[in-house]
Design an enzyme around this catalytic site. Structure first.
Site, PDB file in Angstrom:
ATOM      1  N   LYS A  74     -10.804  15.414   6.092  1.00  0.00           N
ATOM      2  CA  LYS A  74     -11.989  15.033   5.313  1.00  0.00           C
ATOM      3  C   LYS A  74     -12.933  14.156   6.114  1.00  0.00           C
ATOM      4  O   LYS A  74     -12.495  13.325   6.919  1.00  0.00           O
ATOM      5  CB  LYS A  74     -11.562  14.276   4.058  1.00  0.00           C
ATOM      6  CG  LYS A  74     -12.698  14.171   3.054  1.00  0.00           C
ATOM      7  CD  LYS A  74     -12.510  13.029   2.084  1.00  0.00           C
ATOM      8  CE  LYS A  74     -13.045  11.750   2.684  1.00  0.00           C
ATOM      9  NZ  LYS A  74     -13.053  10.650   1.732  1.00  0.00           N
ATOM     10  N   ARG A  94       0.854  -1.204   0.000  1.00  0.00           N
ATOM     11  CA  ARG A  94       0.000   0.000   0.000  1.00  0.00           C
ATOM     12  C   ARG A  94       0.885   1.248   0.000  1.00  0.00           C
ATOM     13  O   ARG A  94       0.654   2.208  -0.731  1.00  0.00           O
ATOM     14  CB  ARG A  94      -0.949  -0.003   1.212  1.00  0.00           C
ATOM     15  CG  ARG A  94      -2.038  -1.088   1.115  1.00  0.00           C
ATOM     16  CD  ARG A  94      -3.136  -0.864   2.126  1.00  0.00           C
ATOM     17  NE  ARG A  94      -2.738  -1.125   3.507  1.00  0.00           N
ATOM     18  CZ  ARG A  94      -2.805  -2.320   4.109  1.00  0.00           C
ATOM     19  NH1 ARG A  94      -3.259  -3.367   3.460  1.00  0.00           N
ATOM     20  NH2 ARG A  94      -2.430  -2.457   5.371  1.00  0.00           N
ATOM     21  N   LYS A 141     -17.018  18.924  -1.018  1.00  0.00           N
ATOM     22  CA  LYS A 141     -16.699  17.819  -1.944  1.00  0.00           C
ATOM     23  C   LYS A 141     -17.988  17.086  -2.303  1.00  0.00           C
ATOM     24  O   LYS A 141     -18.372  16.133  -1.620  1.00  0.00           O
ATOM     25  CB  LYS A 141     -15.682  16.880  -1.279  1.00  0.00           C
ATOM     26  CG  LYS A 141     -15.344  15.633  -2.108  1.00  0.00           C
ATOM     27  CD  LYS A 141     -14.098  14.920  -1.604  1.00  0.00           C
ATOM     28  CE  LYS A 141     -13.898  13.610  -2.317  1.00  0.00           C
ATOM     29  NZ  LYS A 141     -12.583  13.016  -2.110  1.00  0.00           N
TER      30      LYS A 141
HETATM   31  C1  5MM Z   1     -10.578   7.215  -1.630  1.00  0.00           C
HETATM   32  O1  5MM Z   1     -11.759   6.644  -1.051  1.00  0.00           O
HETATM   33  C2  5MM Z   1     -12.332   7.359   0.023  1.00  0.00           C
HETATM   34  C3  5MM Z   1     -12.624   6.579   1.241  1.00  0.00           C
HETATM   35  O2  5MM Z   1     -13.044   5.330   1.092  1.00  0.00           O
HETATM   36  P1  5MM Z   1     -13.415   4.348   2.348  1.00  0.00           P
HETATM   37  O3  5MM Z   1     -13.485   5.133   3.602  1.00  0.00           O
HETATM   38  O4  5MM Z   1     -14.732   3.790   1.904  1.00  0.00           O
HETATM   39  O5  5MM Z   1     -12.334   3.340   2.352  1.00  0.00           O
HETATM   40  C4  5MM Z   1     -13.581   8.111  -0.448  1.00  0.00           C
HETATM   41  O6  5MM Z   1     -14.199   8.831   0.581  1.00  0.00           O
HETATM   42  C5  5MM Z   1     -13.149   9.069  -1.493  1.00  0.00           C
HETATM   43  O7  5MM Z   1     -12.324  10.063  -0.923  1.00  0.00           O
HETATM   44  C6  5MM Z   1     -14.304   9.744  -2.186  1.00  0.00           C
HETATM   45  O8  5MM Z   1     -15.421   8.917  -2.309  1.00  0.00           O
HETATM   46  C7  5MM Z   1     -13.855  10.137  -3.563  1.00  0.00           C
HETATM   47  O9  5MM Z   1     -13.382   8.995  -4.236  1.00  0.00           O
HETATM   48  P2  5MM Z   1     -13.914   8.694  -5.697  1.00  0.00           P
HETATM   49  O10 5MM Z   1     -13.251   7.392  -6.046  1.00  0.00           O
HETATM   50  O11 5MM Z   1     -15.395   8.619  -5.598  1.00  0.00           O
HETATM   51  O12 5MM Z   1     -13.422   9.871  -6.503  1.00  0.00           O
END
Ligand code: 5MM
Length: 336
Positions: free
Chosen positions: A134, A44, A217
């Protein structure tokens, strides 16, 4: 407060956007499983470090959202990850929610948790070098959802989170994600997203959050991924602009979209069209996870030692999105 405004500007200036690299271990494991790479802390870190050291970080990526594991890791060159990101001219950010859980009272919907002990965790992240944070609220669309309960409780949590973050001198990213899953129309997405965003700002104002030090966002306005309705990218851009113009207070300096399951190309093209229409004072940029990483992850999974090749794929995507954030992207530039 001008300090927070400066952070927002640094993150979003000149078409820069945000790399959302804050996948929790569970999500990252799903992504790695999808391309056949073992999801270990080392792998990772290797993938993420490869992105963070890419040359276009300097021109395109104003902020990187990290996950708790990553912000505490050390790079192969023995730099702390937030220092490495700062060294690339970008700001380190951190996801501080602890995930979306079943909502008591409406168990088929989600409420995001993580407020308990947040003030102390924020102090720790600030010391580690975070400049912004965030928190993601997540909403489903169906006949009955999102319910008033889910809209209200997630807005309340986002507001309490934002107030604590500003108290600790960091910029909160407020992410209310109305998911594209389902067979709903774009009009339904427009109505629900407008209601969700308006409620978020109502709560943020109630909690005395300074809107000049916030980045929103949101999702773009799309028809559900199982809907028969197909709308053009131009319509997506128009609906998205109309929704945000009528639901986001004008003091908010910046909006950085999530990609939400759109393909890399779609997310770029839609952002470009949004910016062509943008006559508001809002900066409209990106905070993409999948739409910035998919191609690079696919390439890397087949050539795990090819750092340069992986960075080339990432650099191109970042460049295209930064052009789109200025309304300067085209299909011709994309394929050059
Ligand atoms: C990168 O993924 C973020 C967190 O995911 P999990 O907490 O579910 O593991 C997610 O919040 C992300 O920042 C946003 O959804 C934007 O990602 P996308 O892929 O939708 O651009």
């Amino acid at each position: 407060m001008s300090e927070l405004k400066n952070i927002v500007n640094k993150i979003l200036e000149n078409g820069k956007g945000i790399l959302a690299a804050d996948e929790s271990t569970g999500t990252m494991t799903k992504r790695f499983d999808g391309v056949g790479v073992p999801s270990t802390p080392e792998n990772r870190l290797l993938f993420r470090e490869t992105l963070f050291c890419s040359s276009e970080m300097k021109n395109c990526i104003g902020g990187v959202i990290l996950y708790d594991e990553t912000i505490k890791q050390t790079s192969s060159k023995k730099n702390k990850i937030p220092e490495l990101i700062e060294g690339m001219g970008s700001c380190a950010g951190i996801k501080v929610d602890t995930g979306a859980k079943s909502l008591a009272g409406s168990p088929n919907e989600k409420i995001t948790e993580g407020l308990d002990g947040l003030r102390d965790r924020l102090k720790e992240y600030f010391k580690l070098g975070a400049k912004f944070t965030k928190w993601r609220g997540v909403y489903n669309i169906s006949k009955d959802f999102p319910s008033k309960l889910s809209i209200h409780s997630n807005a309340h949590a986002l507001a309490r989170y934002s107030a604590l973050v500003q108290e600790c001198n960091m910029v909160p990213i407020v992410e209310p994600e109305v998911l594209m899953d389902g067979d709903h129309s774009a009009k339904e997405c427009f109505n629900k997203t407008s209601e969700v965003i308006k409620k978020c700002f109502e709560e943020l104002i109630l909690h005395k959050v300074d809107l000049k030090g916030v980045i929103l966002k949101p999702n773009m306005i799309l028809a559900g991924n199982k809907s028969k309705e197909k709308i053009s990218n131009e319509e997506v851009a128009k609906l998205t602009m109309d929704c945000l113009k009528s639901s986001v207070p004008s003091e908010v300096p910046g909006i950085a979209f999530l990609s939400g399951g759109q393909s890399e190309l779609e997310a770029t093209e839609n952002l470009n069209l949004i910016n062509k229409l943008n006559k508001t004072g809002f900066i409209m940029s990106y905070s993409y996870g999948r739409a910035l990483q998919q191609g690079a992850l696919k390439f890397w999974s087949k050539n795990i030692k090819d750092i340069e090749g992986t960075q080339k794929v990432f650099n191109h995507r970042a460049k295209m999105n930064t052009l789109a954030a200025q309304g300067k992207w085209s299909k011709e530039i994309e394929s050059r």
